[in-house]
Write a protein that holds these residues in place. Structure first.
Motif, mmCIF file in Angstrom:
data_model
loop_
_atom_site.group_PDB
_atom_site.id
_atom_site.type_symbol
_atom_site.label_atom_id
_atom_site.label_comp_id
_atom_site.label_asym_id
_atom_site.label_seq_id
_atom_site.Cartn_x
_atom_site.Cartn_y
_atom_site.Cartn_z
ATOM 1 N N LEU A 297 0.859 -1.191 0.000
ATOM 2 C CA LEU A 297 0.000 0.000 0.000
ATOM 3 C C LEU A 297 0.889 1.233 0.000
ATOM 4 O O LEU A 297 1.914 1.260 0.680
ATOM 5 C CB LEU A 297 -0.885 0.019 1.251
ATOM 6 N N THR A 298 0.496 2.226 -0.783
ATOM 7 C CA THR A 298 1.258 3.469 -0.746
ATOM 8 C C THR A 298 0.487 4.503 0.071
ATOM 9 O O THR A 298 -0.744 4.520 0.065
ATOM 10 C CB THR A 298 1.498 4.037 -2.160
ATOM 11 N N TYR B 275 5.396 6.894 1.243
ATOM 12 C CA TYR B 275 5.921 5.683 1.885
ATOM 13 C C TYR B 275 5.078 4.505 1.412
ATOM 14 O O TYR B 275 4.042 4.677 0.753
ATOM 15 C CB TYR B 275 5.819 5.770 3.408
ATOM 16 N N THR B 276 5.515 3.310 1.817
ATOM 17 C CA THR B 276 4.701 2.129 1.545
ATOM 18 C C THR B 276 4.550 1.307 2.816
ATOM 19 O O THR B 276 5.350 1.417 3.752
ATOM 20 C CB THR B 276 5.323 1.234 0.458
ATOM 21 N N LEU C 44 -0.950 2.934 10.660
ATOM 22 C CA LEU C 44 -0.088 4.032 10.218
ATOM 23 C C LEU C 44 1.175 4.050 11.070
ATOM 24 O O LEU C 44 2.287 4.257 10.567
ATOM 25 C CB LEU C 44 -0.847 5.361 10.328
ATOM 26 N N ALA C 45 1.032 3.762 12.366
ATOM 27 C CA ALA C 45 2.192 3.788 13.262
ATOM 28 C C ALA C 45 3.193 2.698 12.895
ATOM 29 O O ALA C 45 4.405 2.955 12.818
ATOM 30 C CB ALA C 45 1.728 3.617 14.704
ATOM 31 N N GLY D 15 -3.483 4.917 -0.472
ATOM 32 C CA GLY D 15 -3.748 6.331 -0.724
ATOM 33 C C GLY D 15 -3.944 7.174 0.519
ATOM 34 O O GLY D 15 -4.354 8.328 0.421
ATOM 35 N N LEU D 16 -3.654 6.599 1.673
ATOM 36 C CA LEU D 16 -3.823 7.373 2.908
ATOM 37 C C LEU D 16 -2.910 8.603 2.882
ATOM 38 O O LEU D 16 -1.744 8.502 2.504
ATOM 39 C CB LEU D 16 -3.485 6.486 4.113
ATOM 40 N N VAL D 17 -3.460 9.738 3.274
ATOM 41 C CA VAL D 17 -2.671 10.955 3.398
ATOM 42 C C VAL D 17 -2.844 11.471 4.823
ATOM 43 O O VAL D 17 -3.962 11.758 5.249
ATOM 44 C CB VAL D 17 -3.120 12.036 2.388
ATOM 45 N N ALA D 18 -1.724 11.556 5.548
ATOM 46 C CA ALA D 18 -1.800 11.952 6.957
ATOM 47 C C ALA D 18 -0.713 12.964 7.267
ATOM 48 O O ALA D 18 0.309 13.030 6.580
ATOM 49 C CB ALA D 18 -1.659 10.726 7.849
#
Lengths: 208, 955
Positions: free
Chosen positions: B26-27, B35-36, B43-44, B100-103
């Protein structure tokens, strides 16, 4: 709309405009949720002493004993009698039968401390059926509707979301629920049911 | 701030292990960098795998912070999610990685997204015999034991995967999997994953939040609610909520790289991530050792195990056997790094004080285990009390008034065998109260416990490692940046209770509600105050256990479904005529019907003219209607109304007023006698339910001997008011059978007839002073009747009118509206309705109060009309009335206030109704209404301004 009063009039039920959307949900859910208005049912409020002669007279007049077990419904071929309180019932019959029912009931309880009131216009009825009917109602009804607690023939005055409703489990041959809502709240209740049904309309089994 | 970029994609990912799917990548982006990770990562864990040590900065001091925990206990790693969904402030440890997570890391506080939230939210009411909270070993055992009895069981766990501590210890995979599989086979059992039980209320009513689609990322189906609030009513509750590891307060204990020992271990086992290359373990109990051994086995160099206990026991031996250096009786006294951890200072600990030389140990990771806090939040919310167990150095459940049992490590049991046995017994007992010890037997054989080595050493209480300097970086609450120095200042200021210390320092008040800091605060405070920890206790645990979005609490009660909208059977007719609606309670009532280009004033003026000069009609269906039946109905109504009702003849109508026992007006309306033993009572729209309740209260509690029954029939009839001098013409056209003359159909009479072919009850009632009718028909024929009236009235220019015109018409006649011109302090006499108060009746509700000195005094506020000198000045409703101009020095005596104010077409001027002290005595006087800085002169008048002789009533 025609001005001709000679023609038989078409009665307009509170949810007549929802018929299409109810049918669409029923279809799109593959019957998992069935929604339909049962319009214009005859509804009579009956108040009497359950232990007095009026109760017995009503049993003769209707061919149906008013239930004395709290929160239960007694059915006959034509009628259902919903227990609403120790001295209060709602007798539900076919559309158009209210006047005849009122007459029979009045005659039966004449002279007793009893009251019969035609309340057919007070509420309309929504049939909530299908395999997910209980799940649908659980989104807004705080009662335990599990068959162990609320099976066919049970009824209750409760709430659905923010509206007061009268909920009855239909008899074994006709699974599902009757949801009786005040006519003025019917649009809210219908909108709420349609919104709550959204999840059952498309296949949601991919959610893990 | 410089951010290190990973040299390889996952420099800290272990070659094997973890409950992640390495076959898929996953990116995601964090703080703008790509990151992947893998499915199964949080996320951690993904950030740790990529070597991202600093995730956020602290709220007050702006210090660098990294991942500290592994779940909802996390105090540091606060992030904002921007895509594929928006979250203002969540912990990186609880965000399941999705494509596609953006944090972004947060500086201690979040920012609400700008746009509306398009997601759906809902709720479910659930009922069960047994609710088990937590699906670790104890919870799984409890749920299984209960489910096997056939009971209805709900098992809720906050993680995406069941297993609890089993997952983080790499223990008993088979056992957990078997338990999960067996549970899935019980049709009466509902397993809720990603579901946090966050509130425990009376009568075993619990609330839980299920996060249903966030983990699916962009693939989340739009028709499925994103989050769901479960409203659970449970027969019995088994709390298997586990325990949280506790940090220790020492200098610079907040650097990225400092982590709870159990969290580090979980990163190895659950995610296949090494928390660092070289670790120091600082422990005050046995728990640091298995963590150290697991890290060593995973390839992390363990530079030292620093055990605060002089006698470290069997575990220390085992560690030494594995080649790990153990420093018993030592403590970590500080850390270095810029900002991430690079070395740890270690000194000997003697009587709680660091002594001797400082050993500096290079390390990028420091694992801390100060002991365990049983997760007693829900138990405490339920009303449970706690006791301090000095042997376990923990607050453990004592007793609770509710049907709840706490099992496993939440109850202080820390071996797997104890947890499973505890859980199984509690689950079986919860499902079947009659179960005997023999029945319970071995419900479940416990799995092998990697942490049970046949003996250990007891934990020691270690809250604080003093020195070397002022304890300004000895963090107690990482999220609030509260330090030992802050607590010392608080105790120095004289605060000695934990609740006061909490509020003074804000310790425990952050997003994490003190999950890691609460008991540590107590421990440090006890140390500073020189009292026992048990004497200080904990602060109160309150819902919610974890933050709950308002959107989830609102569920589908938003937008159009926020509050029920009540409509009449004629609503479509009003829509077709472009009515502007007014909210009256939950009802939508037509306010006015503007024609093209008309504003409200013009529309109302036109509607008023039609009613006064021609004919107009309105929907009056919302008026409350109550059917009162029985031999004593007349007696009953005589007692509730101020005037005589029982003398009314069938076929006739009387206006009546109801008072409360204090003599003040409760409601008014008309009463139709429909038969010898039957009346139809009407109420104001807003009071329909209240008046029925009022009647039932008197019937059921005071006068049960009266043979009377009441039934609401508000919606049994739709009502159309037909008003104006030409109303008789219109009605005659539609109801030719109805007598038209006032002799045969007088004012305040009703007749059953047919209107437009529909059975109707027509009343001659007027709320305008004009000749008027109220036509009651079954609601399903109301649209037909409405349109028939519109057609029949067309030759006379019939006009629909709304509530505003109704108000103008009635006010011109001085008719008060209960709730607008009254406020619960107004008697019928004040309103000029003394004529409707019977002097002959022996009693009625409120009668005695009318004789009180205060209700009988002549200078009460009375309803009068006010006529502004300037015929165009519209006085503000609510405006005050004063006697003198210019205003005297404050306080200015107030004479009363304006209750209604309108422009009158019929009067050719503005006017108002007001409650004015001694008003009737002031008729003809000039008084004043301050409007802004202007004193508007007005003249007091009798309230009936239009047709005071009543000449228009019969047309």
């Amino acid at each position: 709309m025609t001005a001709d009063t000679e023609q038989p009039l078409a009665p307009v039920s509170p949810l007549v405009r929802y018929a299409g959307r109810f049918a669409a949900v029923t279809r799109a859910s593959g019957g998992a949720v069935r929604l339909a208005e049962l319009p214009l049912l005859a509804q009579l409020s009956v108040r009497l002493d359950a232990k007095g002669p009026a109760a017995e007279a009503v049993r003769f007049a209707l061919g149906l004993a008013l239930p004395v077990e709290p929160d239960t419904v007694a059915f006959s071929d034509e009628l259902a009698a919903l227990w609403l309180g120790p001295d209060e019932w709602l007798v539900v019959g076919r559309p158009g039968s209210a006047a005849g029912l009122e007459e029979r009931l009045r005659a039966a309880v004449a002279g007793e401390h009893a009251a019969v009131t035609d309340v057919s216009g007070q509420r309309t009825t929504v049939l909530v059926g299908g395999a997910r009917a209980r799940d649908l109602l659980a989104h807004g009804c705080p009662l335990d509707l599990h068959p162990r607690a609320f099976g066919p023939g049970r009824c209750a005055q409760t709430t659905l979301a923010r509206a007061g409703v009268l909920l009855a489990g239909r008899d074994e041959h006709r699974p599902g629920y009757w949801l009786l809502t005040r006519s003025s709240f019917a649009g809210y209740v219908a909108d709420w049911l349609l919104d709550a049904a959204t999840e059952y309309v498309a296949d949601a089994t991919s959610i893990t | 701030m410089p951010r290190q970029l990973p040299s390889s994609a996952h420099p800290f990912r272990l070659p094997t292990g973890g409950r992640i799917d390495r076959s898929r990548t996953l990116t995601f982006r964090f703080d703008g960098v790509a990151y992947t990770g893998h499915p199964g990562d949080t996320l951690a864990s993904a950030l740790l795998a990529c070597g991202v040590r600093q995730v956020a900065t602290s709220i007050k001091l702006g210090r660098a912070r990294g991942v500290f925990g592994v779940g909802s206990e996390e105090p540091n790693a606060l992030v904002r999610i921007e895509a594929p969904y928006a979250e203002a402030m969540v912990t990186a440890t609880t965000v399941e990685l999705c494509e596609g997570l953006v944090a972004f890391g947060l500086p201690g506080r979040g920012r609400l997204p700008d746009g509306p939230d398009p997601a759906r939210y809902d709720a479910v009411y659930a009922h069960c015999d047994v609710l088990v909270v937590g699906a670790g070993p104890a919870g799984l055992a409890a749920a299984l034991a209960a489910a096997r009895t056939g009971a209805r069981v709900v098992l809720a766990d906050e993680n995406g995967e069941l297993g609890g501590s089993l997952l983080g210890r790499g223990a008993a995979d088979d056992w957990g999997a078997r338990a999960r599989d067996e549970l899935a086979g019980f049709p009466q059992t509902r397993v809720l994953r990603r579901t946090t039980v966050f509130g425990y209320y009376d009568d075993n009513y619990l609330l839980a939040l299920e996060r249903r689609t966030a983990h699916l990322g962009a693939a989340a189906p739009a028709h499925v609610s994103r989050e769901r609030v479960w409203r659970i009513r449970a027969g019995r509750v088994v709390l298997a909520t586990g325990a949280h590891e506790r940090p220790i307060a020492f200098a610079d204990n907040d650097r990225p790289g400092v982590m709870l020992a159990s969290a580090a271990r979980a990163y190895v086992h659950r995610f296949g991530v090494a928390p660092g290359r070289r670790a120091v373990v600082f422990t005050a109990c046995d728990s640091g050792y298995p963590a150290a051994l697991d890290l060593a086995a995973a390839g992390t160099e363990v530079a030292a195990i620093v055990d605060a206990r002089p006698q470290a026991g069997l575990w220390a031996q085992r560690a030494r056997d594995a080649g790990l250096p153990v420093r018993a009786g030592h403590a970590v006294t500080g850390t270095s790094g810029d900002p991430c951890l690079t070395s740890v200072a270690v000194r000997e600990l003697r009587d709680g004080e660091p002594t001797g030389p400082v050993a500096v140990v290079d390390a990028d990771t420091l694992l801390v285990s100060g002991g365990w806090n049983p997760t007693v939040h829900l138990f405490s919310q339920a009303g449970g009390t706690l006791r301090h167990d000095p042997a376990r150095v923990a607050f453990v459940p004592r007793e609770c008034r509710q049907a709840v049992e706490v099992v496993g490590s939440a109850a202080g049991a820390f071996t797997l065998a104890e947890c499973v046995a505890d859980g199984a017994r509690a689950g079986a007992r919860a499902a079947n109260r009659e179960a005997t010890e023999a029945d319970l037997g071995h419900v479940l054989a416990p799995p092998p416990d990697p942490d049970d080595i046949g003996g250990g050493a007891p934990p020691v209480p270690l809250w604080l490692v003093p020195g070397p300097d002022e304890p300004r970086t000895h963090f107690v609450d990482l999220q609030r940046d509260v330090t030992v120095a802050d607590l010392r200042r608080a105790t120095g200021a004289g605060l000695s209770g934990v609740e006061h210390l909490k509020r003074y320092t804000t310790a425990g008040t952050a997003h994490d509600q003190g999950r890691t800091s609460g008991v540590l605060t107590t421990g440090v405070a006890a140390h500073l105050l020189g009292v026992e920890v048990s004497a200080l206790g904990t602060t109160t645990y309150r819902p919610p256990y974890t933050p709950v979005p308002f959107a989830a609490l609102a569920g589908r009660d938003r937008g159009a479904l926020h509050d029920p909208v009540r409509v009449t059977a004629l609503h479509d007719q009003h829509l077709a005529r472009d009515a502007v609606f007014e909210n009256v309670g939950q009802w939508k009532r037509p306010w006015y019907y503007p024609l093209a280009g008309e504003d409200m004033a013009a529309a109302v003026a036109r509607e008023c003219r039609a009613a006064r000069e021609g004919v107009a009609f309105m929907d009056a269906s919302t008026l409350g209607k109550i059917d009162v039946q029985g031999a004593d109905a007349g007696v009953f109504l005589d007692r509730l109304y101020t005037n005589m009702i029982s003398t009314l003849k069938p076929g006739r109508i009387r206006y009546g007023v109801m008072c409360r026992a204090d003599g003040m007006v409760l409601d008014d309306g008309t009463v139709l006698r429909t038969a010898d033993d039957r009346f139809l009572v009407t109420t104001t729209t807003g009071n329909a339910a209240a008046v029925l309740d009022w009647m039932e209260e008197w019937l059921q509690t005071e006068w049960p001997q009266l043979r009377v029954h009441c039934a609401s029939v508000t919606e049994q009839w739709a009502t159309v008011a037909l008003v104006g001098p030409r109303s008789r013409d219109v009605l005659s056209a539609l109801a030719p059978q109805l007598p038209s003359s006032s002799d045969d159909f007088p004012f305040m009479a009703w007749r059953d007839t047919r209107v437009a072919g529909v059975a109707a009850r027509v009343c001659r009632i007027s709320f305008s002073g004009e000749l008027a009718y109220e036509i009651n028909v079954p609601p399903w024929y109301a649209p037909h009747v409405w349109e028939a009236i519109a057609r029949a009235g067309a030759p006379y220019g019939i006009t629909p009118y709304g509530t505003e015109t109704m108000h103008v018409l009635r006010a011109e006649k001085g008719y008060p509206v209960v709730g607008q011109d009254t406020d619960g302090t107004v008697t019928p006499q004040d309103l000029g309705l003394g004529w409707a108060v019977s002097a002959k009746k022996r009693d009625f509700v409120g009668k005695r109060s009318h004789a009180r000195a205060d209700t009988a005094r002549p200078d009460r506020k009375q309803l009068v009309a006010l006529l502004p000198d300037d015929r165009h000045t519209l006085l503000p409703e609510g405006g005050q009335v004063v006697a003198d101009a210019p205003l005297p020095a404050p306080p200015v005596p107030m004479l009363g206030h304006i209750t209604s104010s309108y422009r009158s077409t019929a009067l050719g001027r503005t006017f108002a109704l007001a409650l004015v002290r001694g008003g009737r005595e002031r008729v003809g006087q000039r008084i004043y209404v301050p409007v802004g800085s202007v004193l508007v002169p007005v003249t007091v008048a009798e309230p009936v301004l239009y047709d005071p002789e009543g000449a228009r009533r019969d047309g």
